[in-house]
Design a protein around this motif. Structure first.
Motif, mmCIF file in Angstrom:
data_model
loop_
_atom_site.group_PDB
_atom_site.id
_atom_site.type_symbol
_atom_site.label_atom_id
_atom_site.label_comp_id
_atom_site.label_asym_id
_atom_site.label_seq_id
_atom_site.Cartn_x
_atom_site.Cartn_y
_atom_site.Cartn_z
ATOM 1 N N SER A 73 0.686 -1.017 0.062
ATOM 2 C CA SER A 73 -0.047 -0.049 0.146
ATOM 3 C C SER A 73 0.719 1.337 -0.060
ATOM 4 N N VAL A 74 2.091 1.048 0.660
ATOM 5 C CA VAL A 74 2.931 2.365 0.459
ATOM 6 C C VAL A 74 3.590 2.432 -0.939
ATOM 7 N N ASP A 75 4.175 1.377 -1.401
ATOM 8 C CA ASP A 75 4.585 1.404 -2.627
ATOM 9 C C ASP A 75 4.639 -0.066 -3.325
ATOM 10 N N PRO A 76 4.104 0.071 -4.936
ATOM 11 C CA PRO A 76 3.990 -1.547 -5.218
ATOM 12 C C PRO A 76 5.375 -2.329 -5.132
ATOM 13 N N ARG A 77 6.477 -1.516 -5.318
ATOM 14 C CA ARG A 77 7.647 -2.385 -5.262
ATOM 15 C C ARG A 77 8.475 -2.066 -4.063
ATOM 16 N N ALA A 78 7.782 -1.695 -2.963
ATOM 17 C CA ALA A 78 8.488 -1.663 -1.691
ATOM 18 C C ALA A 78 9.085 -3.064 -1.161
ATOM 19 N N SER A 79 8.272 -3.944 -1.242
ATOM 20 C CA SER A 79 8.568 -5.138 -0.665
ATOM 21 C C SER A 79 9.766 -5.843 -1.394
ATOM 22 N N TYR A 80 9.808 -5.533 -2.688
ATOM 23 C CA TYR A 80 10.887 -6.022 -3.742
ATOM 24 C C TYR A 80 12.272 -5.332 -3.290
ATOM 25 N N HIS A 81 12.131 -4.077 -3.030
ATOM 26 C CA HIS A 81 13.225 -3.183 -2.643
ATOM 27 C C HIS A 81 13.921 -3.709 -1.339
ATOM 28 N N LEU A 82 12.876 -3.996 -0.360
ATOM 29 C CA LEU A 82 13.285 -4.359 0.821
ATOM 30 C C LEU A 82 13.871 -5.745 0.762
ATOM 31 N N LEU A 83 13.416 -6.775 0.035
ATOM 32 C CA LEU A 83 13.794 -7.963 0.090
ATOM 33 C C LEU A 83 15.283 -7.929 -0.698
ATOM 34 N N THR A 84 15.327 -6.981 -1.867
ATOM 35 C CA THR A 84 16.796 -6.999 -2.391
ATOM 36 C C THR A 84 17.878 -6.492 -1.357
ATOM 37 N N ALA A 85 17.696 -5.456 -0.667
ATOM 38 C CA ALA A 85 18.395 -4.865 0.571
ATOM 39 C C ALA A 85 18.930 -5.742 1.388
ATOM 40 N N VAL A 86 17.455 -6.717 1.897
ATOM 41 C CA VAL A 86 17.998 -7.880 3.157
ATOM 42 C C VAL A 86 18.840 -8.937 2.388
ATOM 43 N N CYS A 87 18.812 -9.307 1.046
ATOM 44 C CA CYS A 87 19.411 -10.255 0.477
ATOM 45 C C CYS A 87 20.824 -9.736 0.164
ATOM 46 N N ALA A 88 21.057 -8.449 -0.078
ATOM 47 C CA ALA A 88 22.369 -7.669 -0.153
ATOM 48 C C ALA A 88 23.006 -8.003 0.964
ATOM 49 N N PHE A 89 22.411 -7.530 2.304
ATOM 50 C CA PHE A 89 23.085 -7.596 3.630
ATOM 51 C C PHE A 89 23.555 -8.985 3.685
ATOM 52 N N ALA A 90 22.460 -9.888 3.367
ATOM 53 C CA ALA A 90 22.851 -11.092 3.997
ATOM 54 C C ALA A 90 24.006 -11.578 2.826
ATOM 55 N N GLY A 91 24.229 -11.380 1.563
ATOM 56 C CA GLY A 91 25.180 -11.802 0.911
ATOM 57 C C GLY A 91 26.519 -11.256 1.538
ATOM 58 N N THR A 92 26.420 -9.911 2.057
ATOM 59 C CA THR A 92 27.843 -9.229 2.430
ATOM 60 C C THR A 92 28.262 -10.080 3.875
ATOM 61 N N PHE A 93 27.325 -10.399 4.544
ATOM 62 C CA PHE A 93 27.462 -11.105 6.024
ATOM 63 C C PHE A 93 27.968 -12.403 5.675
ATOM 64 N N PHE A 94 27.557 -13.071 4.456
ATOM 65 C CA PHE A 94 27.812 -14.606 4.158
ATOM 66 C C PHE A 94 29.162 -14.741 3.737
ATOM 67 N N VAL A 95 29.707 -13.406 2.751
ATOM 68 C CA VAL A 95 30.980 -13.430 2.244
ATOM 69 C C VAL A 95 32.076 -13.004 3.509
ATOM 70 N N LEU A 96 31.615 -12.279 4.227
ATOM 71 C CA LEU A 96 32.512 -11.956 5.436
ATOM 72 C C LEU A 96 32.644 -13.312 6.465
ATOM 73 N N SER A 97 31.692 -13.937 6.590
ATOM 74 C CA SER A 97 31.664 -15.046 7.503
ATOM 75 C C SER A 97 32.599 -15.885 6.764
ATOM 76 N N LEU A 98 32.583 -16.255 5.441
ATOM 77 C CA LEU A 98 33.455 -17.231 4.915
ATOM 78 C C LEU A 98 34.792 -16.886 5.055
ATOM 79 N N LEU A 99 35.279 -15.523 4.974
ATOM 80 C CA LEU A 99 36.439 -15.005 4.927
ATOM 81 C C LEU A 99 37.153 -15.227 6.110
ATOM 82 N N LEU A 100 36.293 -14.931 7.368
ATOM 83 C CA LEU A 100 36.743 -15.101 8.769
ATOM 84 C C LEU A 100 37.048 -16.417 9.174
ATOM 85 N N LEU A 101 36.544 -17.568 8.353
ATOM 86 C CA LEU A 101 36.852 -19.058 8.995
ATOM 87 C C LEU A 101 38.366 -19.176 8.935
#
Length: 101
Positions: A73-101
């Motif tokens: 209701s706020v914006d038709p693509r808001a959930s898509y943008h939020l999901l993209t940002a969350v996945c990008a954050f998760a990707g950054t976290f996943f890469v950093l966790s693999l580098l720190l092993l």
């Protein structure tokens, strides 16, 4: 509508965001499906606390649906943008966790 070419910085940002998003999707899927991962943990939690966990699971699903309806209701693509940002954050976290092993 006027055509505008993307400059180098915009193209690089788009590529980086998409790469991080897909790494995040792979990282979330890996943590969800690996032995002892999130999916097994959730199934074990539901099995141990059967009556209460079904209610909590139902409330969680209803909360997610209500949040999606509100974002749409706020914006038709808001959930898509939020999901993209969350996945990008998760990707950054996943890469950093693999580098720190």
């Amino acid at each position: 509508m006027e055509y505008r070419a993307k400059n180098y910085f915009e193209s690089l940002t788009w590529l980086l965001m998409n790469c991080l998003m897909w790494v995040g999707v792979i990282g979330v899927a890996w943590n969800l499906l690996k032995p002892g991962g999130w999916l097994f943990w959730i199934i074990d939690l539901v099995e141990r606390n059967q009556p209460a966990s079904f209610y909590c699971l139902a409330v969680g699903v209803l909360g997610l649906l209500a949040g999606k309806v509100w974002l749409d209701s706020v914006d038709p693509r808001a959930s898509y943008h939020l999901l993209t940002a969350v996945c990008a954050f998760a990707g950054t976290f996943f890469v950093l966790s693999l580098l720190l092993l």
